[in-house]
Design a protein around this motif. Structure first.
Motif, PDB file in Angstrom:
ATOM      1  N   ALA B 107       0.834  -1.210   0.000  1.00  0.00           N
ATOM      2  CA  ALA B 107       0.000   0.000   0.000  1.00  0.00           C
ATOM      3  C   ALA B 107       0.865   1.255   0.000  1.00  0.00           C
ATOM      4  O   ALA B 107       0.573   2.225  -0.704  1.00  0.00           O
ATOM      5  CB  ALA B 107      -0.922  -0.006   1.210  1.00  0.00           C
ATOM      6  N   LEU B 108       1.967   1.217   0.752  1.00  0.00           N
ATOM      7  CA  LEU B 108       2.854   2.386   0.806  1.00  0.00           C
ATOM      8  C   LEU B 108       3.465   2.672  -0.567  1.00  0.00           C
ATOM      9  O   LEU B 108       3.569   3.816  -0.995  1.00  0.00           O
ATOM     10  CB  LEU B 108       3.968   2.150   1.824  1.00  0.00           C
ATOM     11  CG  LEU B 108       3.605   2.343   3.287  1.00  0.00           C
ATOM     12  CD1 LEU B 108       4.734   1.839   4.179  1.00  0.00           C
ATOM     13  CD2 LEU B 108       3.332   3.809   3.576  1.00  0.00           C
ATOM     14  N   PHE B 109       3.859   1.604  -1.256  1.00  0.00           N
ATOM     15  CA  PHE B 109       4.421   1.780  -2.595  1.00  0.00           C
ATOM     16  C   PHE B 109       3.385   2.347  -3.557  1.00  0.00           C
ATOM     17  O   PHE B 109       3.679   3.217  -4.360  1.00  0.00           O
ATOM     18  CB  PHE B 109       4.968   0.458  -3.140  1.00  0.00           C
ATOM     19  CG  PHE B 109       6.365   0.165  -2.693  1.00  0.00           C
ATOM     20  CD1 PHE B 109       7.363   1.123  -2.844  1.00  0.00           C
ATOM     21  CD2 PHE B 109       6.702  -1.040  -2.118  1.00  0.00           C
ATOM     22  CE1 PHE B 109       8.655   0.877  -2.433  1.00  0.00           C
ATOM     23  CE2 PHE B 109       7.994  -1.303  -1.705  1.00  0.00           C
ATOM     24  CZ  PHE B 109       8.972  -0.343  -1.860  1.00  0.00           C
ATOM     25  N   TYR B 121      -4.979   3.497   4.608  1.00  0.00           N
ATOM     26  CA  TYR B 121      -6.015   2.557   5.054  1.00  0.00           C
ATOM     27  C   TYR B 121      -7.073   2.329   3.974  1.00  0.00           C
ATOM     28  O   TYR B 121      -7.645   1.246   3.874  1.00  0.00           O
ATOM     29  CB  TYR B 121      -6.643   3.018   6.377  1.00  0.00           C
ATOM     30  CG  TYR B 121      -7.560   4.209   6.270  1.00  0.00           C
ATOM     31  CD1 TYR B 121      -8.914   4.017   5.981  1.00  0.00           C
ATOM     32  CD2 TYR B 121      -7.095   5.508   6.435  1.00  0.00           C
ATOM     33  CE1 TYR B 121      -9.763   5.108   5.874  1.00  0.00           C
ATOM     34  CE2 TYR B 121      -7.927   6.586   6.331  1.00  0.00           C
ATOM     35  CZ  TYR B 121      -9.264   6.391   6.043  1.00  0.00           C
ATOM     36  OH  TYR B 121     -10.102   7.450   5.917  1.00  0.00           O
ATOM     37  N   VAL B 122      -7.302   3.337   3.125  1.00  0.00           N
ATOM     38  CA  VAL B 122      -8.245   3.143   2.022  1.00  0.00           C
ATOM     39  C   VAL B 122      -7.695   2.105   1.047  1.00  0.00           C
ATOM     40  O   VAL B 122      -8.411   1.219   0.579  1.00  0.00           O
ATOM     41  CB  VAL B 122      -8.511   4.480   1.283  1.00  0.00           C
ATOM     42  CG1 VAL B 122      -9.451   4.258   0.115  1.00  0.00           C
ATOM     43  CG2 VAL B 122      -9.069   5.505   2.236  1.00  0.00           C
ATOM     44  N   LEU B 123      -6.401   2.205   0.790  1.00  0.00           N
ATOM     45  CA  LEU B 123      -5.776   1.240  -0.121  1.00  0.00           C
ATOM     46  C   LEU B 123      -5.840  -0.162   0.463  1.00  0.00           C
ATOM     47  O   LEU B 123      -6.125  -1.137  -0.228  1.00  0.00           O
ATOM     48  CB  LEU B 123      -4.326   1.641  -0.375  1.00  0.00           C
ATOM     49  CG  LEU B 123      -4.153   2.934  -1.181  1.00  0.00           C
ATOM     50  CD1 LEU B 123      -2.684   3.337  -1.211  1.00  0.00           C
ATOM     51  CD2 LEU B 123      -4.662   2.754  -2.591  1.00  0.00           C
ATOM     52  N   ILE B 124      -5.583  -0.259   1.769  1.00  0.00           N
ATOM     53  CA  ILE B 124      -5.626  -1.573   2.430  1.00  0.00           C
ATOM     54  C   ILE B 124      -7.045  -2.145   2.333  1.00  0.00           C
ATOM     55  O   ILE B 124      -7.242  -3.324   2.015  1.00  0.00           O
ATOM     56  CB  ILE B 124      -5.200  -1.444   3.909  1.00  0.00           C
ATOM     57  CG1 ILE B 124      -3.706  -1.137   4.006  1.00  0.00           C
ATOM     58  CG2 ILE B 124      -5.548  -2.688   4.701  1.00  0.00           C
ATOM     59  CD1 ILE B 124      -2.796  -2.303   3.764  1.00  0.00           C
ATOM     60  N   ARG B 326       8.930   3.003   9.729  1.00  0.00           N
ATOM     61  CA  ARG B 326       8.402   2.058  10.702  1.00  0.00           C
ATOM     62  C   ARG B 326       8.259   0.672  10.078  1.00  0.00           C
ATOM     63  O   ARG B 326       8.562  -0.343  10.687  1.00  0.00           O
ATOM     64  CB  ARG B 326       7.057   2.547  11.214  1.00  0.00           C
ATOM     65  CG  ARG B 326       7.065   2.714  12.708  1.00  0.00           C
ATOM     66  CD  ARG B 326       5.798   3.332  13.192  1.00  0.00           C
ATOM     67  NE  ARG B 326       5.576   4.657  12.646  1.00  0.00           N
ATOM     68  CZ  ARG B 326       4.385   5.254  12.634  1.00  0.00           C
ATOM     69  NH1 ARG B 326       3.344   4.634  13.108  1.00  0.00           N
ATOM     70  NH2 ARG B 326       4.250   6.462  12.155  1.00  0.00           N
ATOM     71  N   ASN B 327       7.816   0.685   8.805  1.00  0.00           N
ATOM     72  CA  ASN B 327       7.637  -0.582   8.110  1.00  0.00           C
ATOM     73  C   ASN B 327       8.970  -1.308   7.964  1.00  0.00           C
ATOM     74  O   ASN B 327       9.071  -2.506   8.160  1.00  0.00           O
ATOM     75  CB  ASN B 327       7.011  -0.311   6.740  1.00  0.00           C
ATOM     76  CG  ASN B 327       6.551  -1.571   6.060  1.00  0.00           C
ATOM     77  OD1 ASN B 327       7.317  -2.173   5.329  1.00  0.00           O
ATOM     78  ND2 ASN B 327       5.331  -1.979   6.324  1.00  0.00           N
TER      79      ASN B 327
END
Lengths: 371, 365
Positions: B107-109, B121-124, B326-327
């Motif tokens: 999701a971050l990418f 969170y929308v992407l997740i 953090r990831n």
């Protein structure tokens, strides 16, 4: 029951998650096609941009702005204040850098956003402008297509004909950080028209040092072994002893169909040795003197002599400035790693002290359709 | 159990393991290797391949002792019910964290490269829906999915070769710039790319032809090695060794130079396809997580657990919005655990199982 909950959930998710609400029509965008970076007389950073206008009512089809700004990203707010639509940087074709910028060390950090922001195109052609950038970016010739297209075509054509080096943002980044090579960028200037001057050479930290003429740029390309589609040399055959006259009777032009440059890298007696072995297969495409003055072998000799002396001059010039636009440092790293590692941080000086020999071998494949 | 009935073919088994190995790591792999070992990084990959293939073969040797059950059944068989349960909890934690790390990173990418204005969170939430549809089925469907995605995305490798037009192969020379020691000490950076073969612990009982399990896992590791080598060597040749460490994701960055008359920014297209490849990593991890929890609960159906898992995932992401730093931190932690689960644990287990077998045979004599 379960089916119902599922379908309600689906509808809810579809409504809630649909996120493509922000569509922007092309007409409402101000798409920068040229970005200019320059310094004014008091060394303030000047950012300029030019973009096409999609409207039938306007007389001109480009809008160009120039603003004082702290950085490229900062300039966007000024552009937004001026331009019709939202300014986007995703399609920039040409980046113009004023020579005044290059005269100061550490200018490269200005381009940070170009690499950091993924929206920027990395294939943007980088061009140095001899003189103020505003002269070029505000130039609106009647007989040329839109400036961005025109500039890109001029540069690309000359790259294809091996008259100047390729330099995109991507390559500039590589050359700026590569310790074994110094950057080189195509250079233009505006007189009556915009014209290509040749190749601007920068030193390690990006400071401008010299400009190569178009002829010398071709030789640089030979040394880099990066010939594109076409490569032509016009050489006066001075040793033939013909009266030159108005019509340059001793001129000979060759079209190089194949060139192979091999470099042998050795280290000895405290210096690097680079032995160039260049083989060229050429076709005579123009010969202003009559047949029978020199046979094929003699012609080959003469071309070899002339080109070798030109190449040697170019190399001397490069060594004098302690730069390495050829990228010989990459060879040194590949073949003499331990020695290279010692001088890596000041490779330009090490190259100035090393010996570079050129041996050129010309093979005339054909002398053309007429005798 | 429902899952026991489903069987996977050798091809599905190979591509499931390969898919799990080809995760998000590939995007940053060339930089990580260059940071540690310079342009010799690709040799580190070969060394890591050797180590992980050895560990994989040990896993298969262990699983052969108890061919009809997963590792959980095997542990219960040898050490009793409580050890089995404890192991299941550890596996749940391990695979759940792995799934979370990769899911969040995916999701971050997407946010960084394609949709910068959308919240993570929308992407997740969006990614959860197709994930649910696939993981709720059995292992056979996952195997087919891995197979399909592999062939569907194979062409992206060809686009990856296009930038090599600008490559400078001299960057790779000299081989062994700083000697063997540096390569040996950098193995840690590369070995994590191969993590994922430990799912063989759970795949083995479902494999149709069990005699091919060893050869299959070697093929899977080798396939991953080839992919990693192409990507790493390509990036090393394309970028100068002095600049490659400046790019966060050199693998995507490289694609930015490709430009056709009809399409620009091809890296976005390729990256969108690459999301499918990432999904072949995440989905098996999710599956195994819920497989373990339903094994613990003694239930046939893992759907309910899956829904809970995805809901918790969304809640975690919404409450603690992930960031790259953090990831990465979490990833490094779980990779340490990966060393234990994928390397140390099988070795110890194998030693125990074979010694036990030896003593038993003696006792019978």
């Amino acid at each position: 029951m379960k089916r119902w909950t599922l379908s309600i959930l689906c509808v809810f998710l579809a409504a809630f998650l649909a996120s493509c609400g922000r569509s922007v029509p092309l007409e409402d965008l101000t798409i920068s096609l040229i970005l200019g970076v320059d310094l004014d007389d008091e060394d303030h950073l000047i950012i300029s941009q030019s973009s096409p206008v999609f409207s039938q009512e306007t007389k001109k089809n480009v809008e160009t702005y120039q603003v004082k700004a702290k950085s490229i990203r900062d300039s966007r707010k000024h552009f937004d204040a001026l331009a019709t639509g939202e300014v986007t940087a995703a399609k920039i074709q040409v980046l113009l850098i004023g020579k005044r910028v290059l005269e100061h060390e550490g200018w490269f950090s200005i381009l940070d956003t170009v690499y950091r922001n993924p929206a920027f195109s990395i294939n943007t052609r980088v061009i140095v402008v001899d003189g103020p950038v505003s002269d070029v970016i505000f130039y609106e010739p009647d007989d040329k297509p839109q400036l961005s297209l025109y500039l890109k075509e001029v540069i690309d054509k000359n790259i294809m004909r091996s008259r100047t080096v390729v330099d995109t943002l991507q390559m500039l980044h590589r050359q700026m950080y590569e310790k074994g090579m110094t950057p080189s960028i195509p250079e233009i200037k505006k007189e009556n028209d915009i014209e290509l001057v040749g190749t601007a050479l920068l030193e390690e930290k990006g400071k401008y040092v010299d400009t190569l003429s178009i002829q010398d740029s071709s030789l640089l390309i030979v040394l880099r072994d990066e010939k594109k589609q076409e490569l032509t040399f016009s050489i006066p055959m001075t040793s033939l002893d013909i009266e030159e006259g108005i019509f340059n009777k001793n001129e000979l032009s060759i079209d190089v169909s194949r060139v192979k440059s091999k470099v042998k890298t050795t280290y000895g007696q405290g210096q690097f040795h680079f032995n160039y072995d260049i083989q060229m297969t050429v076709t005579v495409v123009e010969r202003l003197f009559p047949e029978g003055l020199a046979n094929k072998g003699e012609l080959e000799k003469m071309i070899e002599q002339e080109l070798t002396s030109r190449l040697e001059n170019l190399i001397k010039n490069i060594q004098k400035h302690k730069i390495d636009p050829i990228g010989l440092g990459i060879y040194a790293r590949a073949y003499q790693y331990e020695q290279y590692k010692k001088v890596e941080e000041h490779w330009g000086e090490a190259l100035a002290e090393s010996s570079i020999d050129v041996s050129l071998d010309i093979d005339i494949k054909s002398e053309g359709a007429t005798r | 159990m429902k899952n026991i009935k489903s069987e996977i073919t050798l091809m599905q088994y190979i591509l499931l393991i390969h898919g799990v190995q080809m995760g998000v790591g590939v995007l940053t792999l060339p930089r990580e290797l260059a940071e540690k070992a310079g342009t010799d990084g690709w040799m580190v990959l070969i060394l890591s391949w050797f180590l992980s293939t050895t560990a994989s073969l040990i896993i298969i040797q262990v699983m052969k002792k108890h061919p009809d059950g997963t590792i959980l059944d095997l542990l219960t068989h040898y050490f009793g019910k409580w050890v089995g349960k404890a192991a299941a909890i550890i596996f749940v934690l391990y695979f759940a964290v792995l799934a979370h790390v990769i899911f969040a990173r995916e999701a971050l990418f997407i946010q960084a490269w394609i949709l910068p204005y959308i919240e993570v969170y929308v992407l997740i939430l969006l990614l959860s829906i197709p994930s649910y549809l696939i993981v709720r089925e059995n292992i056979k469907i996952l195997g087919r999915y891995a197979e399909f995605i592999f062939f569907m995305t194979l062409w992206t490798l060809i686009t990856y070769l296009l930038p090599l037009e600008y490559a400078e192969w001299l960057h790779l020379l000299p081989v062994l710039k700083e000697g063997w020691m540096l390569i040996l000490t950098s193995v840690r950076a590369a070995i994590f790319s191969f993590i994922g073969f430990e799912i063989a612990f759970f795949l083995y009982p479902f494999l149709q032809k069990k005699e091919k399990a060893s050869i299959g896992i070697v093929v899977a590791n080798t396939l991953s090695l080839i992919m990693f080598l192409i990507i790493t060597i390509g990036a090393f040749a394309f970028y100068s060794p002095d600049e490659i460490t400046l790019y966060n994701e050199p693998t995507i960055e490289m694609l930015k130079v490709i430009e056709f008359q009809f399409i620009e920014r091809l890296e976005i297209v390729v990256f969108s396809f690459y999301l499918f490849v990432i999904s072949t990593t995440v989905l098996p991890f999710m599956f195994i997580t819920v497989f373990c929890t339903s094994w613990l609960a003694g239930k046939q159906d893992h759907r309910r657990h899956l829904i809970w898992f995805l809901l918790i995932e969304c809640a975690v992401v919404a409450l603690f919005p992930p960031s790259f730093d953090r990831n990465t931190l979490l990833q490094q932690t779980i990779e340490q655990a990966g060393l234990i689960v994928a390397f140390a644990f099988p070795l110890c287990l194998w030693a125990y199982v074979s010694l036990r077998g030896l003593f038993k045979r003696r006792a019978i004599k």
